[in-house]
Design a protein around this motif. Structure first.
Motif, PDB file in Angstrom:
ATOM      1  N   GLY A  96      -9.784  -4.661  -9.309  1.00  0.00           N
ATOM      2  CA  GLY A  96      -9.505  -4.272  -7.926  1.00  0.00           C
ATOM      3  C   GLY A  96      -8.241  -4.895  -7.366  1.00  0.00           C
ATOM      4  O   GLY A  96      -8.118  -5.089  -6.154  1.00  0.00           O
ATOM      5  N   THR A  97      -7.297  -5.197  -8.241  1.00  0.00           N
ATOM      6  CA  THR A  97      -6.091  -5.924  -7.841  1.00  0.00           C
ATOM      7  C   THR A  97      -5.287  -5.180  -6.779  1.00  0.00           C
ATOM      8  O   THR A  97      -4.890  -5.765  -5.768  1.00  0.00           O
ATOM      9  N   ALA A  98      -5.034  -3.901  -7.006  1.00  0.00           N
ATOM     10  CA  ALA A  98      -4.222  -3.137  -6.052  1.00  0.00           C
ATOM     11  C   ALA A  98      -4.893  -3.099  -4.677  1.00  0.00           C
ATOM     12  O   ALA A  98      -4.228  -3.273  -3.653  1.00  0.00           O
ATOM     13  N   SER A  99      -6.195  -2.910  -4.650  1.00  0.00           N
ATOM     14  CA  SER A  99      -6.909  -2.881  -3.372  1.00  0.00           C
ATOM     15  C   SER A  99      -6.846  -4.232  -2.675  1.00  0.00           C
ATOM     16  O   SER A  99      -6.660  -4.291  -1.453  1.00  0.00           O
ATOM     17  N   LEU A 100      -6.992  -5.306  -3.423  1.00  0.00           N
ATOM     18  CA  LEU A 100      -6.889  -6.646  -2.833  1.00  0.00           C
ATOM     19  C   LEU A 100      -5.515  -6.843  -2.199  1.00  0.00           C
ATOM     20  O   LEU A 100      -5.412  -7.337  -1.072  1.00  0.00           O
ATOM     21  N   LEU A 101      -4.474  -6.471  -2.930  1.00  0.00           N
ATOM     22  CA  LEU A 101      -3.111  -6.636  -2.422  1.00  0.00           C
ATOM     23  C   LEU A 101      -2.877  -5.783  -1.175  1.00  0.00           C
ATOM     24  O   LEU A 101      -2.367  -6.273  -0.168  1.00  0.00           O
ATOM     25  N   LEU A 102      -3.246  -4.511  -1.250  1.00  0.00           N
ATOM     26  CA  LEU A 102      -3.006  -3.611  -0.124  1.00  0.00           C
ATOM     27  C   LEU A 102      -3.818  -4.026   1.101  1.00  0.00           C
ATOM     28  O   LEU A 102      -3.298  -4.035   2.218  1.00  0.00           O
ATOM     29  N   ASN A 103      -5.077  -4.385   0.892  1.00  0.00           N
ATOM     30  CA  ASN A 103      -5.906  -4.801   2.028  1.00  0.00           C
ATOM     31  C   ASN A 103      -5.358  -6.075   2.663  1.00  0.00           C
ATOM     32  O   ASN A 103      -5.413  -6.237   3.888  1.00  0.00           O
ATOM     33  N   ASN A 104      -4.816  -6.963   1.858  1.00  0.00           N
ATOM     34  CA  ASN A 104      -4.200  -8.185   2.376  1.00  0.00           C
ATOM     35  C   ASN A 104      -2.989  -7.828   3.249  1.00  0.00           C
ATOM     36  O   ASN A 104      -2.828  -8.368   4.347  1.00  0.00           O
ATOM     37  N   ALA A 105      -2.160  -6.922   2.766  1.00  0.00           N
ATOM     38  CA  ALA A 105      -0.981  -6.505   3.532  1.00  0.00           C
ATOM     39  C   ALA A 105      -1.386  -5.808   4.825  1.00  0.00           C
ATOM     40  O   ALA A 105      -0.794  -6.044   5.887  1.00  0.00           O
ATOM     41  N   LYS A 106      -2.414  -4.953   4.767  1.00  0.00           N
ATOM     42  CA  LYS A 106      -2.888  -4.266   5.973  1.00  0.00           C
ATOM     43  C   LYS A 106      -3.419  -5.266   6.996  1.00  0.00           C
ATOM     44  O   LYS A 106      -3.147  -5.142   8.193  1.00  0.00           O
ATOM     45  N   ALA A 107      -4.191  -6.249   6.540  1.00  0.00           N
ATOM     46  CA  ALA A 107      -4.736  -7.260   7.453  1.00  0.00           C
ATOM     47  C   ALA A 107      -3.612  -8.080   8.090  1.00  0.00           C
ATOM     48  O   ALA A 107      -3.658  -8.389   9.288  1.00  0.00           O
ATOM     49  N   TRP A 108      -2.610  -8.410   7.308  1.00  0.00           N
ATOM     50  CA  TRP A 108      -1.443  -9.139   7.832  1.00  0.00           C
ATOM     51  C   TRP A 108      -0.754  -8.304   8.912  1.00  0.00           C
ATOM     52  O   TRP A 108      -0.415  -8.799   9.974  1.00  0.00           O
ATOM     53  N   ALA A 109      -0.538  -7.020   8.608  1.00  0.00           N
ATOM     54  CA  ALA A 109       0.135  -6.136   9.560  1.00  0.00           C
ATOM     55  C   ALA A 109      -0.647  -6.059  10.871  1.00  0.00           C
ATOM     56  O   ALA A 109      -0.066  -6.124  11.950  1.00  0.00           O
ATOM     57  N   GLU A 110      -1.948  -5.948  10.767  1.00  0.00           N
ATOM     58  CA  GLU A 110      -2.770  -5.881  11.981  1.00  0.00           C
ATOM     59  C   GLU A 110      -2.658  -7.185  12.768  1.00  0.00           C
ATOM     60  O   GLU A 110      -2.488  -7.164  13.997  1.00  0.00           O
ATOM     61  N   ALA A 111      -2.708  -8.314  12.077  1.00  0.00           N
ATOM     62  CA  ALA A 111      -2.606  -9.618  12.750  1.00  0.00           C
ATOM     63  C   ALA A 111      -1.238  -9.812  13.406  1.00  0.00           C
ATOM     64  O   ALA A 111      -1.129 -10.520  14.407  1.00  0.00           O
ATOM     65  N   LYS A 112      -0.216  -9.176  12.850  1.00  0.00           N
ATOM     66  CA  LYS A 112       1.143  -9.287  13.392  1.00  0.00           C
ATOM     67  C   LYS A 112       1.467  -8.174  14.393  1.00  0.00           C
ATOM     68  O   LYS A 112       2.614  -7.989  14.771  1.00  0.00           O
ATOM     69  N   SER A 113       0.452  -7.404  14.794  1.00  0.00           N
ATOM     70  CA  SER A 113       0.601  -6.309  15.764  1.00  0.00           C
ATOM     71  C   SER A 113       1.580  -5.228  15.311  1.00  0.00           C
ATOM     72  O   SER A 113       2.303  -4.643  16.121  1.00  0.00           O
ATOM     73  N   VAL A 114       1.581  -4.963  14.017  1.00  0.00           N
ATOM     74  CA  VAL A 114       2.382  -3.868  13.471  1.00  0.00           C
ATOM     75  C   VAL A 114       1.647  -2.559  13.753  1.00  0.00           C
ATOM     76  O   VAL A 114       0.420  -2.491  13.633  1.00  0.00           O
ATOM     77  N   ASP A 115       2.382  -1.531  14.152  1.00  0.00           N
ATOM     78  CA  ASP A 115       1.772  -0.230  14.422  1.00  0.00           C
ATOM     79  C   ASP A 115       1.720   0.652  13.176  1.00  0.00           C
ATOM     80  O   ASP A 115       0.742   1.368  12.958  1.00  0.00           O
ATOM     81  N   GLU A 116       2.802   0.633  12.390  1.00  0.00           N
ATOM     82  CA  GLU A 116       2.906   1.556  11.254  1.00  0.00           C
ATOM     83  C   GLU A 116       3.497   0.864  10.031  1.00  0.00           C
ATOM     84  O   GLU A 116       4.379   0.029  10.161  1.00  0.00           O
ATOM     85  N   ILE A 117       2.970   1.260   8.875  1.00  0.00           N
ATOM     86  CA  ILE A 117       3.514   0.838   7.591  1.00  0.00           C
ATOM     87  C   ILE A 117       4.039   2.100   6.915  1.00  0.00           C
ATOM     88  O   ILE A 117       3.318   3.096   6.803  1.00  0.00           O
TER      89      ILE A 117
END
Length: 165
Positions: A96-117
């Motif tokens: 599940g490496t790709a999912s772990l990486l992507l979910n980590n990036a998504k969580a970071w973006a949400e914490a940083k108030s990013v609207d779009e990736i």
């Protein structure tokens, strides 16, 4: 070695393995004629990615780098997903490496108030296209990209993910 994959923020000690992993996938798996010199961001991760809403992460199996992902802050509460690579033997549901990486990036973006990736990818990465689509990314035409999105020469297919909602 443990079967657990850990996602950690980039540190300079990871750089040689990161370059080897990414170049091996680009050159040997997909025959993309690209070199390390063509990717100066890999030689200067801290200054290129680790600022603003951006960051760079590695997936580790023990001490071995088996995957990477980065978010590049392109301003206006937008980021570009970059350098999403997973070693062939660590792809799929077992690790599940790709999912772990992507979910980590998504969580970071949400914490940083990013609207779009946003992301750009090559036409060859068909499995990656399916992966992004399963994970909420919508394909968009190149002219729908923000003007500050860094389009790479090899990128021919583009996606957008709305971080919240």
């Amino acid at each position: 070695m443990t079967e657990i994959i850990m996602v950690k923020e980039y540190s300079s000690g990871h750089q040689p393995q990161i370059v080897d992993l990414i170049l091996n996938i680009q050159q040997n798996e997909y025959q993309i004629p690209i070199t390390g010199e063509d990717q100066p961001d890999l030689l200067n991760v801290e200054d290129f990615y680790q600022k603003g809403a951006g960051n760079f992460w590695v997936a580790l199996h023990g001490d071995k780098v088996v995957g990477t992902v980065a978010l590049l802050d392109i301003h206006n509460r937008q980021t570009a997903l970059r350098k999403m690579f997973v070693a062939q033997e660590y792809r799929g549901k077992v690790f599940g490496t790709a999912s772990l990486l992507l979910n980590n990036a998504k969580a970071w973006a949400e914490a940083k108030s990013v609207d779009e990736i946003y992301l750009g990818t090559t036409l060859q990465f068909v499995a990656a296209h399916r992966f992004y689509e399963k994970n909420g990314f919508q394909e968009i035409p190149v002219d729908a990209l923000p003007e500050n999105f860094p389009v790479m020469q090899v990128d021919k297919k583009f996606y957008k993910y709305n971080v919240i909602g």
